[in-house]
Scaffold this motif. Structure first.
Motif, PDB file in Angstrom:
ATOM      1  N   VAL A 295      35.496  26.611  58.337  1.00  0.00           N
ATOM      2  CA  VAL A 295      34.633  27.301  59.295  1.00  0.00           C
ATOM      3  C   VAL A 295      35.119  27.085  60.730  1.00  0.00           C
ATOM      4  O   VAL A 295      35.046  27.996  61.573  1.00  0.00           O
ATOM      5  CB  VAL A 295      33.172  26.832  59.121  1.00  0.00           C
TER       6      VAL A 295
ATOM      7  N   GLN B 266      37.987  29.453  61.415  1.00  0.00           N
ATOM      8  CA  GLN B 266      37.512  30.821  61.636  1.00  0.00           C
ATOM      9  C   GLN B 266      36.916  30.985  63.026  1.00  0.00           C
ATOM     10  O   GLN B 266      37.152  31.994  63.707  1.00  0.00           O
ATOM     11  CB  GLN B 266      36.472  31.171  60.565  1.00  0.00           C
TER      12      GLN B 266
ATOM     13  N   SER C 263      43.363  33.864  55.352  1.00  0.00           N
ATOM     14  CA  SER C 263      42.298  33.686  54.364  1.00  0.00           C
ATOM     15  C   SER C 263      42.866  33.063  53.098  1.00  0.00           C
ATOM     16  O   SER C 263      44.080  33.150  52.838  1.00  0.00           O
ATOM     17  CB  SER C 263      41.649  35.037  54.027  1.00  0.00           C
TER      18      SER C 263
ATOM     19  N   THR D 242      34.540  35.057  50.792  1.00  0.00           N
ATOM     20  CA  THR D 242      33.837  35.480  52.004  1.00  0.00           C
ATOM     21  C   THR D 242      34.070  34.431  53.093  1.00  0.00           C
ATOM     22  O   THR D 242      35.128  34.384  53.677  1.00  0.00           O
ATOM     23  CB  THR D 242      32.330  35.674  51.707  1.00  0.00           C
ATOM     24  N   ASP D 243      33.048  33.633  53.365  1.00  0.00           N
ATOM     25  CA  ASP D 243      33.222  32.504  54.276  1.00  0.00           C
ATOM     26  C   ASP D 243      32.285  31.385  53.816  1.00  0.00           C
ATOM     27  O   ASP D 243      31.587  31.520  52.813  1.00  0.00           O
ATOM     28  CB  ASP D 243      32.970  32.891  55.736  1.00  0.00           C
TER      29      ASP D 243
END
Length: 794
Positions: free
Chosen positions: A86, A89, A157, A389-390
């Motif tokens: 996280v 990102q 990713s 996704t995340d």
């Protein structure tokens, strides 16, 4: 300073919240944690895309601030692998300066959560989701850092990293591959080296050796961390956000929640490793928040409690929070004076370290545990959600699957209908709610009209819809000529509602008080004094076999001894036999292998397997009046040979490891021994009691209890019962097989006293000659060979 008090063998001394007197423990522990923290912090900064010094700043701030202000005595805080995805990102979206602001704001949120005292609520998150989140992060780290180990750059990713991995493998950067492989080999092999070497954490020697080898081989072309000339230049205020304010707010919330959850779970796990003060979770959350504010303002990564460093701290011998604070100070010293060394570390070595860390986040033990509890779907869903996704969306997906599983289980209550002889058996297990009503109705339709039915409810909740479903079926079945015998294995959910008693709430105090007594230890008569077992309700008002309700066929309303035995056997066959059959089948196939010879009184109130929490095959039990053991010199007497034979068989043939003599309160044999006139005692009984006719001094049974190990308050018979246990242990040691086994260390002997009225067991402590509760008698002491028990009678 004086040494801390000693503790029982095998246990760590209790931890303290402050500890100048524990410097000799905390100082070396802090150095060990420091050696673990430096390479991990550098690697986590690398994986997050942050300046490498941001990891060291976070480690120093976490150690000092969270160490001083947190609620855990030995937890160590710093940058964590669980936030790398996280953080990477957020840095990619908003830049490093905004990331620092997000970290500081997340700290404010954590302080707010701590002040509102909701920290315990975070622990309610399903372990499947937590472990799935960590596993997803671990896979993401591995996929990204494998590219760095191979000399390439990672993609944005996990999916892209996976798809481009074959190309990186084919690129074949031999030098980077060699350094990465060397680091991984050292990380895996180092703990297997002799203890003197493996005491140093594997991460440090792995990174040092890889760096030295790269320098010796002249691999200067390998990528290395970029460090400013003055590491303190990386300290600075966070930048103000611009643009996507909702996205930044979501980032703040994500960092705060994930960091809080990981810190609290780590603290709970560390609490299981020591015997000191438990974690104050609300204070821990506020301490973590303060550390994140400081780290964000100083240009560091987000801070959490970290299980790797915390467990290392405990194993290294830390006693107080001083260790965590010192480890942070050592990192500050390293940053200020030795920061230039960081530039010498090859990136493939740091990446290899992270690959091993990532793989270890996929704990196979956790996966097996989740599979056993049928929570694996939530785990898999969380892992895939994080990867595809995340992090936040993956956790939400996992929580959603967890809720669906709960709904599925509520709708899949176990209902079994079978015919047993001339009766039908219906068993319902689980929670009975409106969701399970259709399945329950369908199953009950299988019962023929007019049949005699045993209805077993093994349920932990019953809502109104499910009650109506059951009640309507019951009344209809009875109206058409059938009978129903109801048994509720847990709480009387159905009976209380049918009798218009107050509705029980799941988990309420009233529900707890109305728990049905387990049939395996309740006496045949119900606890209320009635003859009817309290767990069985006949819906037609009559018992089996006749019309008077007692079931013995005589119409007199009384329950005979034979009928009670028959009912007990029937209950065993119907309920207990299916549960114990696997254990008894194994014992039948392989024979008995008891570890204990248990010598107890024949008194019906003494149940050896109950008071020892043992089962079939554990105890070789010898029972007689007064739990007596005739001395070996008398064992040739025909009346006594069975006791000698049982002892000999247990020691020589069954090779038991322990022998226990158990006396009890209110023993009739002891009362008989105290009688002045024994002519009323049957002759055979009188001869048998001669083996317990101790020549006691007057003070042994006098009212103040002198001479019996402080047994003041006991009746003379109970004090004699305790002295009798000691005498029988002495008799036991006259048997050659026992004496030989004790001398060789093959058998341990001990004494026990069961107080029937309080249902409490007391053990004989041979070092004091006193009977005491098990918690006050060390197993290492009372199980030891007893060669001289006479002090207990002095």
């Amino acid at each position: 300073m004086p040494d801390p008090p000693s503790t029982p063998p095998g246990r760590r001394p209790g931890l303290q919240t402050v500890g100048l007197g524990h410097w000799r423990h905390d100082l070396p522990a802090s150095l060990v944690v420091f050696l673990v923290a430096v390479p991990l912090s550098l690697g986590i900064a690398l994986a997050s895309g942050a300046p490498v010094t941001a990891g060291l700043i976070a480690a120093a701030v976490g150690g000092i601030v969270a160490g001083l202000l947190g609620g855990s005595v030995v937890q160590v805080s710093g940058p964590a692998a669980g936030l790398t995805v996280v953080v990477a990102q957020l840095i990619d979206q908003y830049g490093w300066a905004t990331m620092c602001l997000i970290t500081a704001l997340a700290g404010l949120v954590q302080i707010g959560l701590g002040v509102s005292r909701v920290a315990r609520g975070a622990l309610a998150v399903s372990p499947a989701v937590v472990h799935g989140m960590l596993a997803g992060i671990g896979i993401s780290i591995v996929l990204a850092q494998l590219h760095v180990v191979l000399g390439e750059s990672p993609q944005a990713s996990p999916v892209e990293n996976l798809l481009t991995l074959p190309a990186s493998v084919m690129a074949a950067h031999a030098d980077a591959d060699f350094i990465g492989a060397l680091t991984i080999i050292l990380l895996l092999a180092w703990p297997r080296l002799p203890k003197m070497m493996s005491a140093v954490p594997a991460a440090l020697p792995a990174i040092v050796v890889a760096t030295v080898v790269a320098a010796v081989l002249g691999l200067d072309h390998l990528a290395r961390p970029e460090v400013p000339d003055n590491i303190l230049d990386d300290l600075g205020l966070p930048g103000l956000p611009s643009g996507d304010i909702p996205g930044i707010a979501l980032g703040v919330l994500t960092i705060a929640l994930v960091a809080s959850l990981e810190s609290l779970l780590s603290a709970v796990a560390v609490d299981k490793m020591h015997n000191g003060p438990r974690t104050d979770v609300d204070r821990e959350l506020m301490g973590q928040g303060a550390a994140n504010i400081a780290s964000g303002l100083a240009g560091g990564l987000p801070v959490t409690g970290v299980i790797v460093r915390s467990s290392t701290n405990v194993k290294a011998g830390a006693r107080t929070r001083t260790s965590a604070v010192l480890h942070g100070l050592w990192i500050v010293v390293f940053v200020v004076f030795f920061g230039g060394l960081v530039e010498q570390i090859p990136l493939p070595a740091l990446a290899a370290l992270l690959v091993v860390v990532g793989v270890r986040l996929l704990d196979l033990g956790n996966i097996r545990e989740l599979h056993r509890h049928r929570d694996l779907p939530a785990y898999v869903a969380t892992v895939l959600g994080v990867l595809l996704t995340d992090l936040l969306e993956g956790v939400l997906i996992g929580l959603g699957v967890t809720l669906l599983l709960a709904m599925y289980r509520l709708t899949h209550t176990h209902v079994e209908v079978s015919q047993r002889g001339d009766r039908w058996h219906v068993r319902v297990a689980g929670s009975l709610t409106f969701l399970s009503a259709p399945k329950l109705t369908s199953a009950l339709r299988e019962v023929p009209v007019g049949a005699d039915v045993d209805l077993e409810l093994d349920i932990d909740f019953l809502d109104h819809t499910a009650f109506d479903c059951l009640h309507n079926w019951q009344t209809t079945h009875e109206r058409l000529g059938g009978t129903i015998r109801l048994e509720e294995r847990r709480r009387p959910w159905y009976s209380s509602r049918e009798s218009a008693s107050p509705v029980l709430r799941k988990g309420s105090e009233a529900a707890e008080q109305q728990l049905t007594d387990p049939a395996w230890f309740a006496p045949w008569p119900g606890p209320d004094g009635s003859d009817e077992p309290n767990i069985v309700v006949e819906s037609n008002g009559h018992g089996p076999g006749d019309g008077d309700g007692d079931g013995d066929g005589d119409g007199d309303g009384e329950v005979s001894a034979e009928a009670r035995l028959h009912r007990g056997i029937t209950e065993y066959q119907r309920l207990t036999a299916p549960l114990v059959e696997p254990y008894l089948a194994d014992l039948a196939e392989h024979g008995q292998r008891p570890t204990h010879l248990f010598i107890a009184c024949a008194d019906s109130r003494v149940v050896p397997n109950l008071i020892t929490a043992s089962g079939p095959g554990d105890l070789f039990t010898l029972r007689n009046i007064g739990n007596l053991v005739p001395p070996h010199s008398d064992s040739a007497h025909p009346d006594d040979s069975s006791v000698a034979a049982a002892i000999e068989y247990a020691v020589e043939v069954l090779s038991v490891q322990a022998i226990t003599v158990c006396g009890h309160s209110g023993c009739g044999a002891m009362a008989a021994l105290l009688m002045d006139d024994r002519r009323s005692i049957p002759p055979a009984t009188g001869r048998w009691l001669d083996h317990g006719d101790v020549r006691l001094e007057e003070e042994t049974i006098r009212p103040d209890g002198a001479g019996t190990g402080g047994d003041a308050g006991l009746s003379p018979a109970d004090r004699l019962a305790r002295s009798n246990v000691v005498q029988q242990l002495e008799h036991l040691l006259t048997h050659p097989s026992v004496r030989r086994a004790v001398d060789e260390g093959r058998v341990r002997v001990t004494g026990m006293f069961f107080d029937i009225g309080s249902a409490q067991v007391h053990l004989l402590d041979p070092t004091t000659g006193r009977f005491a509760p098990p918690t006050e008698v060390s197993a290492a002491r009372w199980q030891g060979p007893l060669h001289d028990l006479t002090p207990a009678r002095s």
